[in-house]
Design a protein around this motif. Structure first.
Motif, PDB file in Angstrom:
ATOM      1  N   ASP A   1     -47.283 147.456 104.574  1.00 14.06           N
ATOM      2  CA  ASP A   1     -48.517 146.691 104.785  1.00 14.06           C
ATOM      3  C   ASP A   1     -48.472 145.925 106.103  1.00 14.06           C
ATOM      4  O   ASP A   1     -49.476 145.824 106.808  1.00 14.06           O
ATOM      5  N   MET A   2     -47.302 145.382 106.441  1.00 12.60           N
ATOM      6  CA  MET A   2     -47.149 144.649 107.689  1.00 12.60           C
ATOM      7  C   MET A   2     -47.373 145.581 108.881  1.00 12.60           C
ATOM      8  O   MET A   2     -48.089 145.232 109.823  1.00 12.60           O
ATOM      9  N   VAL A   3     -46.779 146.761 108.832  1.00 12.82           N
ATOM     10  CA  VAL A   3     -46.943 147.730 109.923  1.00 12.82           C
ATOM     11  C   VAL A   3     -48.410 148.147 110.033  1.00 12.82           C
ATOM     12  O   VAL A   3     -48.967 148.233 111.130  1.00 12.82           O
ATOM     13  N   ARG A   4     -49.051 148.384 108.890  1.00  9.94           N
ATOM     14  CA  ARG A   4     -50.463 148.769 108.897  1.00  9.94           C
ATOM     15  C   ARG A   4     -51.319 147.650 109.492  1.00  9.94           C
ATOM     16  O   ARG A   4     -52.230 147.901 110.289  1.00  9.94           O
ATOM     17  N   ALA A   5     -51.049 146.408 109.111  1.00 13.62           N
ATOM     18  CA  ALA A   5     -51.815 145.270 109.632  1.00 13.62           C
ATOM     19  C   ALA A   5     -51.650 145.168 111.143  1.00 13.62           C
ATOM     20  O   ALA A   5     -52.627 144.920 111.868  1.00 13.62           O
ATOM     21  N   ALA A   6     -50.442 145.362 111.635  1.00 16.73           N
ATOM     22  CA  ALA A   6     -50.207 145.300 113.079  1.00 16.73           C
ATOM     23  C   ALA A   6     -50.974 146.410 113.802  1.00 16.73           C
ATOM     24  O   ALA A   6     -51.556 146.172 114.867  1.00 16.73           O
ATOM     25  N   ALA A   7     -50.996 147.589 113.216  1.00 14.63           N
ATOM     26  CA  ALA A   7     -51.711 148.707 113.838  1.00 14.63           C
ATOM     27  C   ALA A   7     -53.216 148.467 113.849  1.00 14.63           C
ATOM     28  O   ALA A   7     -53.903 148.806 114.818  1.00 14.63           O
ATOM     29  N   GLU A   8     -53.722 147.856 112.786  1.00 12.62           N
ATOM     30  CA  GLU A   8     -55.169 147.659 112.667  1.00 12.62           C
ATOM     31  C   GLU A   8     -55.669 146.405 113.379  1.00 12.62           C
ATOM     32  O   GLU A   8     -56.785 146.400 113.901  1.00 12.62           O
ATOM     33  N   HIS A   9     -54.860 145.332 113.383  1.00  8.73           N
ATOM     34  CA  HIS A   9     -55.355 144.042 113.856  1.00  8.73           C
ATOM     35  C   HIS A   9     -54.623 143.503 115.078  1.00  8.73           C
ATOM     36  O   HIS A   9     -55.010 142.472 115.617  1.00  8.73           O
ATOM     37  N   GLY A  10     -53.565 144.170 115.482  1.00 11.84           N
ATOM     38  CA  GLY A  10     -52.774 143.695 116.618  1.00 11.84           C
ATOM     39  C   GLY A  10     -51.589 142.871 116.145  1.00 11.84           C
ATOM     40  O   GLY A  10     -51.628 142.226 115.097  1.00 11.84           O
ATOM     41  N   ILE A  11     -50.566 142.877 116.939  1.00 16.22           N
ATOM     42  CA  ILE A  11     -49.302 142.263 116.556  1.00 16.22           C
ATOM     43  C   ILE A  11     -49.405 140.740 116.429  1.00 16.22           C
ATOM     44  O   ILE A  11     -48.676 140.129 115.651  1.00 16.22           O
ATOM     45  N   ASP A  12     -50.296 140.116 117.156  1.00 16.19           N
ATOM     46  CA  ASP A  12     -50.398 138.655 117.151  1.00 16.19           C
ATOM     47  C   ASP A  12     -51.505 138.109 116.264  1.00 16.19           C
ATOM     48  O   ASP A  12     -51.775 136.911 116.292  1.00 16.19           O
ATOM     49  N   SER A  13     -52.112 138.970 115.455  1.00 18.66           N
ATOM     50  CA  SER A  13     -53.232 138.510 114.620  1.00 18.66           C
ATOM     51  C   SER A  13     -52.749 137.686 113.432  1.00 18.66           C
ATOM     52  O   SER A  13     -51.603 137.798 112.988  1.00 18.66           O
ATOM     53  N   ALA A  14     -53.640 136.870 112.922  1.00 20.37           N
ATOM     54  CA  ALA A  14     -53.331 136.063 111.738  1.00 20.37           C
ATOM     55  C   ALA A  14     -53.034 136.964 110.543  1.00 20.37           C
ATOM     56  O   ALA A  14     -52.150 136.662 109.729  1.00 20.37           O
ATOM     57  N   THR A  15     -53.740 138.070 110.442  1.00 20.03           N
ATOM     58  CA  THR A  15     -53.518 139.011 109.338  1.00 20.03           C
ATOM     59  C   THR A  15     -52.107 139.577 109.386  1.00 20.03           C
ATOM     60  O   THR A  15     -51.422 139.662 108.359  1.00 20.03           O
ATOM     61  N   THR A  16     -51.659 139.926 110.575  1.00 16.30           N
ATOM     62  CA  THR A  16     -50.314 140.472 110.721  1.00 16.30           C
ATOM     63  C   THR A  16     -49.257 139.407 110.452  1.00 16.30           C
ATOM     64  O   THR A  16     -48.236 139.685 109.811  1.00 16.30           O
ATOM     65  N   ARG A  17     -49.503 138.184 110.917  1.00 18.38           N
ATOM     66  CA  ARG A  17     -48.543 137.101 110.639  1.00 18.38           C
ATOM     67  C   ARG A  17     -48.425 136.852 109.144  1.00 18.38           C
ATOM     68  O   ARG A  17     -47.324 136.646 108.625  1.00 18.38           O
ATOM     69  N   LEU A  18     -49.535 136.891 108.423  1.00 14.44           N
ATOM     70  CA  LEU A  18     -49.506 136.716 106.969  1.00 14.44           C
ATOM     71  C   LEU A  18     -48.747 137.868 106.313  1.00 14.44           C
ATOM     72  O   LEU A  18     -47.906 137.655 105.438  1.00 14.44           O
ATOM     73  N   ALA A  19     -49.025 139.087 106.747  1.00 13.97           N
ATOM     74  CA  ALA A  19     -48.323 140.251 106.193  1.00 13.97           C
ATOM     75  C   ALA A  19     -46.826 140.165 106.470  1.00 13.97           C
ATOM     76  O   ALA A  19     -46.006 140.522 105.616  1.00 13.97           O
ATOM     77  N   ALA A  20     -46.456 139.664 107.636  1.00 16.20           N
ATOM     78  CA  ALA A  20     -45.029 139.510 107.967  1.00 16.20           C
ATOM     79  C   ALA A  20     -44.377 138.473 107.066  1.00 16.20           C
ATOM     80  O   ALA A  20     -43.238 138.662 106.612  1.00 16.20           O
ATOM     81  N   ALA A  21     -45.091 137.395 106.775  1.00 16.87           N
ATOM     82  CA  ALA A  21     -44.545 136.365 105.889  1.00 16.87           C
ATOM     83  C   ALA A  21     -44.350 136.910 104.476  1.00 16.87           C
ATOM     84  O   ALA A  21     -43.335 136.633 103.829  1.00 16.87           O
ATOM     85  N   VAL A  22     -45.305 137.692 104.005  1.00 14.15           N
ATOM     86  CA  VAL A  22     -45.187 138.304 102.676  1.00 14.15           C
ATOM     87  C   VAL A  22     -44.010 139.278 102.651  1.00 14.15           C
ATOM     88  O   VAL A  22     -43.219 139.293 101.701  1.00 14.15           O
ATOM     89  N   ALA A  23     -43.882 140.079 103.699  1.00 10.91           N
ATOM     90  CA  ALA A  23     -42.775 141.036 103.775  1.00 10.91           C
ATOM     91  C   ALA A  23     -41.434 140.310 103.799  1.00 10.91           C
ATOM     92  O   ALA A  23     -40.467 140.741 103.157  1.00 10.91           O
ATOM     93  N   ASP A  24     -41.378 139.197 104.516  1.00 13.86           N
ATOM     94  CA  ASP A  24     -40.142 138.420 104.569  1.00 13.86           C
ATOM     95  C   ASP A  24     -39.775 137.878 103.192  1.00 13.86           C
ATOM     96  O   ASP A  24     -38.621 137.968 102.770  1.00 13.86           O
ATOM     97  N   ARG A  25     -40.751 137.348 102.480  1.00 14.57           N
ATOM     98  CA  ARG A  25     -40.479 136.827 101.135  1.00 14.57           C
ATOM     99  C   ARG A  25     -40.040 137.942 100.193  1.00 14.57           C
ATOM    100  O   ARG A  25     -39.118 137.773  99.387  1.00 14.57           O
TER     101      ARG A  25
END
Length: 63
Positions: free
Chosen positions: A17-41
């Protein structure tokens, strides 16, 4: 499915999901940061449960 298997699968899904969010919204987007936090947890929980590389490999094949 054991707890370890469920946690490994959750970590794999969250990573995808994090990789998909980065591809769709850009690496610095809020959506990608949220997905990265979820992936980290998810990954932290899986590691705390003792998941191994084999657990993650199995999850990638079956998720």
């Amino acid at each position: 499915m054991t707890r370890k298997e469920r946690l490994a699968a959750a970590a794999v899904r969250a990573g995808r999901d994090m990789v998909r969010a980065a591809a769709e919204h850009g690496i610095d987007s809020a959506t990608t940061r949220l997905a990265a936090a979820v992936a980290d947890r998810a990954t932290t929980a899986a590691e705390a449960a003792g998941c191994t590389a084999a657990d993650y490999a199995h999850a990638r094949r079956t998720a």
